[in-house]
Write an enzyme that holds these catalytic residues in place. Sequence first.
Site, PDB file in Angstrom:
ATOM      1  N   GLN A  84       0.767  -1.113   0.052  1.00 25.14           N
ATOM      2  CA  GLN A  84       0.087   0.044   0.112  1.00 25.14           C
ATOM      3  C   GLN A  84       1.001   1.246   0.019  1.00 25.14           C
ATOM      4  O   GLN A  84       0.293   2.310  -0.083  1.00 25.14           O
ATOM      5  CB  GLN A  84      -0.859  -0.043   1.131  1.00 25.14           C
ATOM      6  CG  GLN A  84      -2.082  -1.147   1.129  1.00 25.14           C
ATOM      7  CD  GLN A  84      -2.803  -1.410   2.626  1.00 25.14           C
ATOM      8  OE1 GLN A  84      -2.213  -0.571   3.334  1.00 25.14           O
ATOM      9  NE2 GLN A  84      -3.381  -2.310   2.650  1.00 25.14           N
ATOM     10  N   HIS A 148      -0.571  -0.165   5.242  1.00 29.77           N
ATOM     11  CA  HIS A 148      -1.199   1.141   6.188  1.00 29.77           C
ATOM     12  C   HIS A 148       0.049   2.157   6.029  1.00 29.77           C
ATOM     13  O   HIS A 148       0.427   2.436   7.267  1.00 29.77           O
ATOM     14  CB  HIS A 148      -1.425   0.464   7.602  1.00 29.77           C
ATOM     15  CG  HIS A 148      -2.222  -0.446   7.511  1.00 29.77           C
ATOM     16  ND1 HIS A 148      -2.827  -1.176   8.845  1.00 29.77           N
ATOM     17  CD2 HIS A 148      -3.388  -1.236   6.549  1.00 29.77           C
ATOM     18  CE1 HIS A 148      -3.788  -2.083   8.354  1.00 29.77           C
ATOM     19  NE2 HIS A 148      -3.870  -2.251   7.264  1.00 29.77           N
ATOM     20  N   GLU A 242     -14.418   4.008   9.547  1.00 30.50           N
ATOM     21  CA  GLU A 242     -14.889   4.972  10.463  1.00 30.50           C
ATOM     22  C   GLU A 242     -14.643   6.296   9.915  1.00 30.50           C
ATOM     23  O   GLU A 242     -13.880   6.529   9.142  1.00 30.50           O
ATOM     24  CB  GLU A 242     -14.041   4.942  11.681  1.00 30.50           C
ATOM     25  CG  GLU A 242     -14.162   4.028  12.651  1.00 30.50           C
ATOM     26  CD  GLU A 242     -13.504   3.921  13.961  1.00 30.50           C
ATOM     27  OE1 GLU A 242     -13.582   2.967  14.681  1.00 30.50           O
ATOM     28  OE2 GLU A 242     -12.832   4.848  14.044  1.00 30.50           O
ATOM     29  N   TYR A 252      -8.220   7.691  19.310  1.00 29.93           N
ATOM     30  CA  TYR A 252      -9.537   7.165  18.345  1.00 29.93           C
ATOM     31  C   TYR A 252      -9.653   5.866  18.569  1.00 29.93           C
ATOM     32  O   TYR A 252     -10.511   5.219  17.875  1.00 29.93           O
ATOM     33  CB  TYR A 252      -9.407   7.749  17.045  1.00 29.93           C
ATOM     34  CG  TYR A 252      -9.770   9.140  17.065  1.00 29.93           C
ATOM     35  CD1 TYR A 252     -11.095   9.575  16.727  1.00 29.93           C
ATOM     36  CD2 TYR A 252      -8.720  10.267  17.304  1.00 29.93           C
ATOM     37  CE1 TYR A 252     -11.546  10.963  16.706  1.00 29.93           C
ATOM     38  CE2 TYR A 252      -9.062  11.577  17.301  1.00 29.93           C
ATOM     39  CZ  TYR A 252     -10.277  11.843  17.174  1.00 29.93           C
ATOM     40  OH  TYR A 252     -10.881  13.287  16.996  1.00 29.93           O
ATOM     41  N   TYR A 263     -10.097 -10.288   9.531  1.00 33.05           N
ATOM     42  CA  TYR A 263     -10.504 -10.701   8.299  1.00 33.05           C
ATOM     43  C   TYR A 263     -10.711 -12.207   8.222  1.00 33.05           C
ATOM     44  O   TYR A 263     -11.819 -12.613   7.345  1.00 33.05           O
ATOM     45  CB  TYR A 263      -9.265 -10.637   7.223  1.00 33.05           C
ATOM     46  CG  TYR A 263      -8.920  -9.090   7.029  1.00 33.05           C
ATOM     47  CD1 TYR A 263      -9.967  -8.197   6.354  1.00 33.05           C
ATOM     48  CD2 TYR A 263      -7.884  -8.303   7.322  1.00 33.05           C
ATOM     49  CE1 TYR A 263      -9.562  -6.813   6.161  1.00 33.05           C
ATOM     50  CE2 TYR A 263      -7.714  -6.906   7.183  1.00 33.05           C
ATOM     51  CZ  TYR A 263      -8.707  -6.168   6.441  1.00 33.05           C
ATOM     52  OH  TYR A 263      -8.313  -4.996   6.262  1.00 33.05           O
TER      53      TYR A 263
END
Length: 367
Positions: A84, A148, A242, A252, A263
């Site tokens: 990613q 991420h 979210e 958070y 998953y």
Amino acid sequence: MKFRKKLMFLIVLFTVFACAQDKNPVNTKHSYEVIVKGLSIPWGFTFLPNNSILITEKEGRIIHFENGKKTEIKNVPDVYNRGQGGLLDIVLHPDYSNNGWIYFTYASSEGQEKGGHTALMRAKLKDNSLTEKQLLYKASPNSTRGQHFGSRIVFDDDNYVYFSIGDRGNRDVNPQDIKGDGGKIYRLHDDGRIPNDNPFSNEMNVKKAIYSYGHRNPQGMTLNPETREIWAHEHGPKGGDEINIIKPGKNYGWPIISYGVNYSGTSFTDITEKEGMEQPLHYWDPSIAPSGMTFISSNKYKEWKGNLLVGSLKFQYLDNCFIKNGKVVKEERLLDGLGRVRSVNQGPDGFIYVGIEDLGIVRLIKE
């Protein structure tokens, strides 16, 4: 008879799962026009004052689109293109017309460890080449994990620059540790200095650039044009994507609280709320894999003005979120099935532009 019962069971089961995935209705009263063709993963894009477009391709290229022609920008920093990670978001300084600064995030391998981590750089553009490059922040330590990296960039009204970094796949350490990078949203002065009033600026042995923490992988962030608050969304695991309103020093919750599961379907936490941790403004279950986000503030779309637009990578549509009293009260699909929506911005002409993988940048036209 047994075969018929089994068949009916399978049909019902398929319907349940289909409804779970397709619960948002499709709005067909719109169309689109392809503005920039032939892009692979247009991770981010921004408009220059002459209405030309700077586009980041995840693999490590910046494209300048002007008068129907694509030109590759030279002198782009080396990018750690893994999983990613790659070349990520790009924005202009609010006073770009006077100072010429362009800001972008990317996965960088700079550092002693193998792998890479998210970095924020600014530079100027001259003769289709980056000049005066300044590395403003480089997260550490590097990791060879491909998950991420984040990352979006937003300026507020005081010209502070905010940017997000995901937890780099190390959920049990990074998000809740303010001594380290990852799973955070950061705030800097536009020149890279750390503001004295950052929430952790007076604490010892912490990353003083941190503005909020407890995040998983924020790939959407925008300034609310009405309240002037920073809104961000992030990928949950399986379920639990979210939307959050970002406040200084707030936690958070990831991964201590979540509305998602692993998953594999197994649970990693049995709580969805805890004192001292923020609740999301909205969450998706099942996950839509959100990426890119902007508000509609122009008059081009009439009854959509004030709505929040969120791209869905997983289900390949633009989620049109109707907001009332600070809550998402209705959702509908735009550009349904056109491709993985990676980025979305409102252009200087008031139209919405959407970056779609393996297609390009399209302009949303409301009928």
